[in-house]
Motif scaffolding. Structure first.
Motif, PDB file in Angstrom:
ATOM      1  N   VAL A 269       0.834  -1.201   0.000  1.00  0.00           N
ATOM      2  CA  VAL A 269       0.000   0.000   0.000  1.00  0.00           C
ATOM      3  C   VAL A 269       0.875   1.261   0.000  1.00  0.00           C
ATOM      4  CG1 VAL A 269      -0.338   0.213   2.507  1.00  0.00           C
ATOM      5  CG2 VAL A 269      -2.159   0.899   0.954  1.00  0.00           C
ATOM      6  N   LEU A 270       2.024   1.155   0.659  1.00  0.00           N
ATOM      7  CA  LEU A 270       3.026   2.228   0.658  1.00  0.00           C
ATOM      8  C   LEU A 270       4.393   1.561   0.724  1.00  0.00           C
ATOM      9  CD1 LEU A 270       1.645   4.697   3.394  1.00  0.00           C
ATOM     10  CD2 LEU A 270       1.919   5.255   0.974  1.00  0.00           C
ATOM     11  N   SER A 271       5.365   2.117   0.030  1.00  0.00           N
ATOM     12  CA  SER A 271       6.712   1.559   0.133  1.00  0.00           C
ATOM     13  C   SER A 271       7.480   2.328   1.205  1.00  0.00           C
ATOM     14  CB  SER A 271       7.432   1.670  -1.215  1.00  0.00           C
ATOM     15  OG  SER A 271       7.651   3.035  -1.512  1.00  0.00           O
ATOM     16  N   ILE A 272       8.624   1.776   1.606  1.00  0.00           N
ATOM     17  CA  ILE A 272       9.472   2.465   2.584  1.00  0.00           C
ATOM     18  C   ILE A 272       9.877   3.834   2.030  1.00  0.00           C
ATOM     19  CG2 ILE A 272      11.719   2.371   3.768  1.00  0.00           C
ATOM     20  CD1 ILE A 272       9.876   0.270   4.918  1.00  0.00           C
ATOM     21  N   ASP A 273      10.216   3.867   0.738  1.00  0.00           N
ATOM     22  CA  ASP A 273      10.611   5.143   0.124  1.00  0.00           C
ATOM     23  C   ASP A 273       9.477   6.161   0.174  1.00  0.00           C
ATOM     24  OD1 ASP A 273      13.339   4.741  -0.751  1.00  0.00           O
ATOM     25  OD2 ASP A 273      12.509   3.170  -2.019  1.00  0.00           O
ATOM     26  N   GLU A 274       8.258   5.698  -0.081  1.00  0.00           N
ATOM     27  CA  GLU A 274       7.120   6.625  -0.031  1.00  0.00           C
ATOM     28  C   GLU A 274       6.891   7.143   1.389  1.00  0.00           C
ATOM     29  OE1 GLU A 274       4.079   5.323  -3.556  1.00  0.00           O
ATOM     30  OE2 GLU A 274       4.450   3.869  -1.972  1.00  0.00           O
ATOM     31  N   LEU A 275       7.103   6.281   2.377  1.00  0.00           N
ATOM     32  CA  LEU A 275       6.959   6.744   3.761  1.00  0.00           C
ATOM     33  C   LEU A 275       7.894   7.922   4.017  1.00  0.00           C
ATOM     34  CD1 LEU A 275       6.791   3.411   5.832  1.00  0.00           C
ATOM     35  CD2 LEU A 275       4.938   5.037   5.461  1.00  0.00           C
ATOM     36  N   MET A 276       9.119   7.819   3.484  1.00  0.00           N
ATOM     37  CA  MET A 276      10.121   8.844   3.764  1.00  0.00           C
ATOM     38  C   MET A 276       9.994  10.056   2.848  1.00  0.00           C
ATOM     39  SD  MET A 276      13.256   6.308   4.736  1.00  0.00           S
ATOM     40  CE  MET A 276      14.250   7.497   5.587  1.00  0.00           C
ATOM     41  N   GLU A 277       9.639   9.790   1.576  1.00  0.00           N
ATOM     42  CA  GLU A 277       9.619  10.903   0.630  1.00  0.00           C
ATOM     43  C   GLU A 277       8.267  11.611   0.574  1.00  0.00           C
ATOM     44  OE1 GLU A 277      10.971   8.984  -2.893  1.00  0.00           O
ATOM     45  OE2 GLU A 277      12.898   8.545  -1.930  1.00  0.00           O
ATOM     46  N   LYS A 278       7.187  10.850   0.684  1.00  0.00           N
ATOM     47  CA  LYS A 278       5.861  11.457   0.505  1.00  0.00           C
ATOM     48  C   LYS A 278       5.099  11.651   1.805  1.00  0.00           C
ATOM     49  CE  LYS A 278       5.044   9.898  -4.220  1.00  0.00           C
ATOM     50  NZ  LYS A 278       4.393   8.828  -4.979  1.00  0.00           N
ATOM     51  N   GLU A 279       5.320  10.779   2.764  1.00  0.00           N
ATOM     52  CA  GLU A 279       4.512  10.833   3.982  1.00  0.00           C
ATOM     53  C   GLU A 279       5.206  11.585   5.120  1.00  0.00           C
ATOM     54  OE1 GLU A 279       1.275   9.412   4.138  1.00  0.00           O
ATOM     55  OE2 GLU A 279       1.472   9.011   1.989  1.00  0.00           O
ATOM     56  N   GLY A 280       6.421  12.037   4.863  1.00  0.00           N
ATOM     57  CA  GLY A 280       7.074  12.921   5.820  1.00  0.00           C
ATOM     58  C   GLY A 280       7.742  12.264   7.017  1.00  0.00           C
ATOM     59  N   PHE A 281       8.027  10.974   6.937  1.00  0.00           N
ATOM     60  CA  PHE A 281       8.735  10.322   8.045  1.00  0.00           C
ATOM     61  C   PHE A 281      10.242  10.490   7.856  1.00  0.00           C
ATOM     62  CE2 PHE A 281       4.622   8.162   7.890  1.00  0.00           C
ATOM     63  CZ  PHE A 281       4.242   8.280   9.218  1.00  0.00           C
ATOM     64  N   GLU A 282      10.912  10.901   8.943  1.00  0.00           N
ATOM     65  CA  GLU A 282      12.351  11.168   8.815  1.00  0.00           C
ATOM     66  C   GLU A 282      13.195   9.934   9.065  1.00  0.00           C
ATOM     67  OE1 GLU A 282      13.782  14.941  10.381  1.00  0.00           O
ATOM     68  OE2 GLU A 282      11.695  15.490  10.759  1.00  0.00           O
TER      69      GLU A 282
END
Lengths: 281, 464
Positions: B216-229
């Motif tokens: 549903v979300l990739s690790i990269d999307e978590l960091m790049e799109k969802e704002g997780f540092e």
């Protein structure tokens, strides 16, 4: 919670629901599936995604009321919510690079065949759709399929729509007429997919089938969905759900589908008793 | 004067022939008096060998001293300085191969019942005190945790206490990971796990269920799109191993994962009140010798099976299960077929299991694991008539995250490569720990890894 934003009755046993699930909708591709659970006591049931809308953030499912859970789902209305809705699971179908494809849907399988036909049509392939139903009043998605195909053949087992026969008969006729398909996609009951695969093997046409066995998590954790493909054990949830129809051991898959037959009957009867009781109350 | 009894104070338990028909917890726990009496067996020795045996270094003699003095609340705070899930660890840690193994009292007689005392303190606190969330200063930095098992929950809890905004992503509909789907109710009550999860939530951690990261979300999307540092991966070892023998796809063959998930997570033991069924024959064979095998065998017995066999290819001395679980299983009537290895599963004409063929084994030279390698005895095949076979020979990490994350290195067998001390992976800002890194191991090791990673993530984000 996942809200039902649209409900449609497609025939006496088949219903369509559009569910609000924005994260799933963003990623959903033809061939993938979701798992839903209605309430706390409910089971997890996999359903192939029939359609999705990224802008609206919705995912469409089409289901046949066969067991307790699907019957219960059918009683829900627009505005009601499902407790759980997870996806998109499984691998997306590889539909790129085909010139002429026969897409076959048997009964409810038509709902799952629809997004495949739609995508192939969009990719520029010549799409022939064959759908089969027991009788005329059970036909679903006729208009939708017509829109995404170059040719649509609808067959009924009893001939009530004027075209009697099985989907295999229709496919055979089209092939004999000289249609050269580089791919056949068959989605429907196991026995139908088995017979289509048997036929296309004779003609040497590559065939994809979509498997929907019993599963719990849908992420490779339980192994309940395992099947034998080309002599090797595969998990439908992560290795599929699409497989080469010429390699699948359908007889084993049909046996495994019977595993909980008695238990399914038991919960269904209890459910119908309760519903009857509510009606009479 | 210390209590010089050679034996631990007995812990009250349900009678074996009663408990093997219900799913209620086996051990009932110490009373306050029992706990004080057992605590007095601790010699409070200077060199504290037990502490070194604990993966999270619980200050064992200190908390036991407080129990002996009846200061149960203080004892709880002492434990939770280093262990955030004491009620769980007291129940499922393999104490006999960790803290209790090194206890001075074990040289002559039984060790101090460290696990039982830890459990007592945690239960006492839950029953008598309200958990008050600590007020922390928010740092306004987002961290994602993938998986809500022991590693993920510990990491999330620690980060939240430091002031991070933590979101946990769980693939299942219920958080808790293996604590919920794997370990049965009779060994680890789910209400207790739920309380630990609620505690983590009360720290401000958000848990999002039904989110399969990698799909549903990739690790990269978590960091790049969802704002997780930063991201911590604690996705466990969820992929079941099969033996690859004939008949494994017959109806009636389960992976232990499927069997236990149906029972624990989906509550199949309450079918038809709950919709998910599970099939248990009159005769059941469980293949394997670990805790999961014991859990599956004891669950099968509770669901009404008359004869339940543990089929294990080595001898009891090599069994990886906790001693207590082996002991409990025997008491409950589980039949041990040791030095036996399945060769094929036999089926009826219509595809149901009717038996399992095994071959007798004998122990040869030690193998890579240091345990004596089992070798088949020619011509010693025998058949157990069973209708259900449960394969409990191990689990490996799920490839889903590794296969969808660019630049995240893993071992050939599937484990994510991560630094022992920090959990740092080959990908910047991504940390990992627990079974996803080590392969199937213990709750306490996963917790330890979650703790270390939380500390490392804090350092990483402070220096970023």
């Amino acid at each position: 919670m996942y809200k039902i934003v649209r409900k449609e009755v497609l025939n006496s046993a088949v219903k369509l629901m559009e569910i609000e699930a924005p994260y799933v909708a963003r990623k959903a591709e033809p061939g993938q599936f979701i798992i839903f659970r209605i309430d706390e006591n409910g089971e997890r049931v996999p359903l192939t995604i029939a359609d999705s809308d990224k802008e609206k953030g919705t995912v469409t499912i089409i289901f046949q009321e066969v067991g307790k859970t699907t019957k219960q789902l059918g009683t829900l209305e627009e505005g009601d919510c499902l407790l759980d809705f997870v996806g998109p699971l499984g691998k997306a179908s590889h539909l790129e690079g085909y010139k002429k494809v026969a897409v076959i849907g048997g009964g409810l399988g038509t709902a799952i065949a629809y997004p495949q036909a739609k995508k192939l049509h969009k990719l520029g392939a010549e799409v022939h759709v064959i759908t089969g139903f027991r009788s005329k009043d059970l036909i679903i998605l006729e208009k939708e399929m017509a829109e995404v195909s170059d040719r649509l053949v609808i067959a009924t087992d009893d001939g009530s729509n004027g075209n009697k026969g099985f989907v295999t008969d229709m496919l055979k006729k089209l092939i004999e007429e000289g249609n050269r398909y580089d791919l056949v996609i068959a989605i429907g009951p196991l026995i139908m997919m088995k017979m289509v695969s048997k036929l296309t093997k004779e003609y040497g046409i590559k065939t994809l089938v979509s498997m929907n066995p019993v599963m719990i998590d849908g992420t490779g954790m339980c192994g309940g969905c395992r099947l034998t493909v080309g002599g090797k054990t595969k998990f439908a949830c992560v290795d599929g759900p699409d497989f080469d129809g010429h390699e699948v051991d359908f007889d084993e898959a049909m046996r495994r589908q019977m595993m909980y037959k008695n238990e399914e009957k038991r919960v269904l009867e209890a459910h119908e008793c309760r519903m009857e009781g509510m009606k009479n109350a | 004067m210390p209590n010089m009894s050679l034996n631990k104070v007995k812990i009250p338990e349900q009678e074996p022939n009663v408990r093997n028909k219900n799913f209620l917890e086996v051990a009932l726990g110490y009373t306050e008096d029992m706990a004080k009496e057992e605590a007095q067996r601790c010699l409070n020795c200077k060199h504290r060998p037990c502490v070194a045996g604990c993966p999270v270094n619980v200050q064992i003699p200190d908390f036991i001293q407080l129990v002996a003095e009846g200061k149960f609340e203080e004892a709880y705070y002492k434990i939770t300085e280093t262990n955030s899930l004491p009620a769980i660890c007291g129940r499922v840690c393999p104490q006999e191969s960790q803290c209790e193994k090194l206890c001075v009292r074990a040289k002559k007689g039984e060790s101090v019942g460290i696990g039982r005392l830890e459990r007592f303190v945690a239960d006492w606190y839950m029953a008598n005190r309200e958990v008050k969330p600590e007020k922390v200063k928010k740092l306004n930095k987002k961290v994602a945790v993938v998986g809500s098992g022991p590693a993920g929950l510990t990491c999330a809890g620690d980060l939240a206490k430091m002031g991070y905004d933590v979101t946990v992503f769980e693939a299942f509909h219920t958080p808790g990971g293996v604590l919920m789907y794997g370990i049965p109710e009779f060994r680890l009550p789910k209400a207790l796990v739920q309380r630990e999860i609620d505690n983590v939530r009360s720290l401000g951690v958000e848990i999002k269920t039904n989110m399969v990261i990698g799909k549903v979300l990739s690790i990269d999307e978590l960091m790049e799109k969802e704002g997780f540092e930063a991201v911590f991966i604690g996705s466990g070892a969820g992929l079941p191993s099969f033996m690859g023998i004939e008949g494994e796809n017959l109806n009636g063959v389960y992976s232990a994962n499927e069997f236990l998930t149906r029972i624990n997570l989906m509550k199949a033991y309450k079918f038809p009140e709950y919709d998910t069924p599970v099939k248990v024959g009159k005769n059941v064979a469980v293949v394997g010798g670990g805790n999961v095998a014991m859990d599956a065998a004891r669950s099968a017995k509770r669901l009404g099976a008359e004869n339940v066999y543990i089929v294990y290819r080595r001898s009891e001395a090599e069994m990886p299960a906790r001693l207590e679980e082996i002991h409990h299983a025997r008491e409950e009537g589980i039949i041990f077929k040791l030095l036996s290895n399945p060769t094929r599963i036999l089926g009826t004409e219509d595809g149901w299991v009717k038996g399992i063929e095994c071959i007798e084994m004998e122990l040869g030279e030690p193998d890579a694991s240091g345990r004596r390698r089992p070798v088949p005895k020619k011509g010693s095949e025998f058949v157990l008539d069973v209708e259900t076979v449960i394969i409990a020979i191990g689990q490996t990490p799920n490839p889903l995250i590794v296969s969808t994350t660019e630049g995240l290195d893993s071992h050939k067998w599937g484990g994510i490569i991560a630094d022992d001390e920090t959990g740092a992976t080959s990908k910047k800002g991504v940390f990992a720990g627990g079974d996803a890194v080590t392969g199937a191991a213990t709750v306490i090791l996963a917790m330890g890894a979650g703790k270390k990673a939380a500390k490392a993530i804090d350092e990483y984000l402070r220096n970023k």
